[in-house]
Write a protein that holds these residues in place. Structure first.
Motif, PDB file in Angstrom:
ATOM      1  N   HIS A  72     -13.824  11.473   6.045  1.00 17.13           N
ATOM      2  CA  HIS A  72     -12.885  11.644   4.652  1.00 17.13           C
ATOM      3  C   HIS A  72     -13.666  12.249   3.594  1.00 17.13           C
ATOM      4  O   HIS A  72     -14.955  11.648   3.745  1.00 17.13           O
ATOM      5  CB  HIS A  72     -12.274  10.136   4.484  1.00 17.13           C
ATOM      6  CG  HIS A  72     -11.640   9.559   5.552  1.00 17.13           C
ATOM      7  ND1 HIS A  72     -10.320   9.908   6.115  1.00 17.13           N
ATOM      8  CD2 HIS A  72     -11.986   8.694   6.910  1.00 17.13           C
ATOM      9  CE1 HIS A  72      -9.824   9.024   7.123  1.00 17.13           C
ATOM     10  NE2 HIS A  72     -10.915   8.317   7.169  1.00 17.13           N
ATOM     11  N   SER A 131       0.145   8.674  12.091  1.00 14.33           N
ATOM     12  CA  SER A 131      -0.287   9.185  10.603  1.00 14.33           C
ATOM     13  C   SER A 131       1.144   9.813  10.264  1.00 14.33           C
ATOM     14  O   SER A 131       1.908  10.150  11.216  1.00 14.33           O
ATOM     15  CB  SER A 131      -1.417  10.098  10.792  1.00 14.33           C
ATOM     16  OG  SER A 131      -1.043  11.180  11.654  1.00 14.33           O
ATOM     17  N   SER A 168       1.622   7.820   3.557  1.00 19.65           N
ATOM     18  CA  SER A 168       0.397   8.231   4.402  1.00 19.65           C
ATOM     19  C   SER A 168      -0.663   7.304   4.053  1.00 19.65           C
ATOM     20  O   SER A 168      -1.533   7.035   5.001  1.00 19.65           O
ATOM     21  CB  SER A 168       0.239   9.776   3.776  1.00 19.65           C
ATOM     22  OG  SER A 168      -0.874  10.319   4.490  1.00 19.65           O
ATOM     23  N   ARG A 194      -2.752   5.196   6.857  1.00 18.58           N
ATOM     24  CA  ARG A 194      -4.096   5.369   7.127  1.00 18.58           C
ATOM     25  C   ARG A 194      -5.006   4.220   7.237  1.00 18.58           C
ATOM     26  O   ARG A 194      -5.785   4.078   7.931  1.00 18.58           O
ATOM     27  CB  ARG A 194      -4.913   6.202   5.990  1.00 18.58           C
ATOM     28  CG  ARG A 194      -4.609   7.749   6.019  1.00 18.58           C
ATOM     29  CD  ARG A 194      -5.544   8.492   5.145  1.00 18.58           C
ATOM     30  NE  ARG A 194      -5.453   8.125   3.821  1.00 18.58           N
ATOM     31  CZ  ARG A 194      -4.581   8.848   2.913  1.00 18.58           C
ATOM     32  NH1 ARG A 194      -3.942   9.783   3.552  1.00 18.58           N
ATOM     33  NH2 ARG A 194      -4.374   8.453   1.499  1.00 18.58           N
TER      34      ARG A 194
END
Length: 225
Positions: free
Chosen positions: A57, A174, A213, A217
Motif C-alpha cells: 500500500h 474487494s 472499498s 480493505r
C-alpha cells in the motif's frame, strides 16, 4: 534486538497511521500482511520478515523509532482498536433496534426480515442477489437500508455493512475484485448501498464507492477480533 527499527507511516489510501518494521518499506510502499489483528500485532512486535506476496500500500513516512518507543504506541493502538470493536457491537445493537422500529413495509415485504443477516456464505448472498434483481424488491429495500443512518457517508457504510455481511465473508471481496478476490462492485448489494447512501446522505456514487472499498480493505483484520 540490535539494528531493528520501526517506522511510523501513514497509509495514503485509508488515511491511517501505523508503526511497522522498517524492513516492510520499499520506496513509497509498505508490505502489509493479511493477518487478523492479533496476529498482525505479533508480526509487528516480532519484526517478522516481509513477504513479497503480501499486499502493498502507498504510504508516507512519519518517523523512525526504537522497539520500546513503538511497542508502547502499538499497545495504545491495540486498546484503541479494541474500543472500536466494542463500538461496532454497540452500533449493531442500535441498528437492529432502529430497524425494528423503522421498518417501512409489512413483515412479508421487509427486506431485512426475509433473510438471516449478516450474510456469511455464498449461498445466502446468491439468494439475496436474486431477491434484489427484482426491481420492486430493490426499490423497497433502498429506504429500509437508508434508515440505518450514520454521522457521515463512511459511518453509514460501516453501519450498513456491519449489519449486512460478516467480516469473515467480506474479507473474500474487494470493491473491484483485485488481489484474487470477488468483486463487490458487481453485486446488487453494492448498488443497494450506493442508492441507500444517496437516499440517506445525498452522497454521490464515487464517495460511497470509496467508503465501501475502505471498509472492505480492513475486513480481514477485523474478522480476528
Amino acid at each position: 534486538m540490535s539494528g531493528r527499527t520501526w517506522t511510523v507511516v501513514k497509509f495514503v489510501e485509508e488515511d491511517t497511521v501505523e508503526a511497522v518494521p522498517t524492513t516492510w518499506l520499499v520506496g513509497n510502499l509498505c508490505y502489509w500482511p493479511p493477518y487478523p489483528r492479533e496476529k498482525l500485532v505479533t508480526a509487528i512486535k516480532n519484526f517478522e520478515a516481509p513477504n513479497t506476496h503480501w499486499p502493498s500500500h502507498k504510504m508516507e513516512i512519519f518517523r523512525n523509532g526504537t522497539f520500546d518507543d513503538e511497542i508502547k504506541r502499538i499497545k495504545k493502538q491495540y486498546v484503541f482498536l479494541t474500543n472500536i470493536m466494542a463500538d461496532m457491537k454497540t452500533d449493531l445493537t442500535e441498528i437492529k433496534s432502529t430497524l425494528s422500529t423503522k421498518v417501512l413495509h409489512s413483515a412479508e415485504e421487509s427486506f431485512f426480515l426475509k433473510f438471516s443477516f449478516p450474510i456469511n456464505d455464498e449461498a445466502t448472498l446468491e439468494t439475496v442477489e436474486s431477491y434484489l434483481i427484482i426491481d420492486e424488491n430493490f426499490q423497497n429495500a433502498v429506504p429500509e437500508l437508508a434508515n440505518i443512518g450514520g454521522h457521515n457517508v463512511y459511518d453509514f457504510v460501516k453501519r450498513a455493512m456491519t449489519f449486512l455481511v460478516t467480516n469473515k465473508f467480506a474479507s473474500k471481496y474487494s470493491f473491484l475484485g483485485r488481489k484474487q478476490k470477488g468483486s463487490f462492485s458487481i453485486l446488487k448489494l453494492s448498488e443497494l448501498l450506493i442508492k441507500a447512501a444517496n437516499h440517506s446522505k445525498k452522497a454521490d456514487r464515487k464517495e460511497v464507492e470509496e467508503a465501501i472499498s475502505k471498509w472492505l480493505r480492513r475486513a480481514n483484520e477485523r474478522k480476528g477480533q
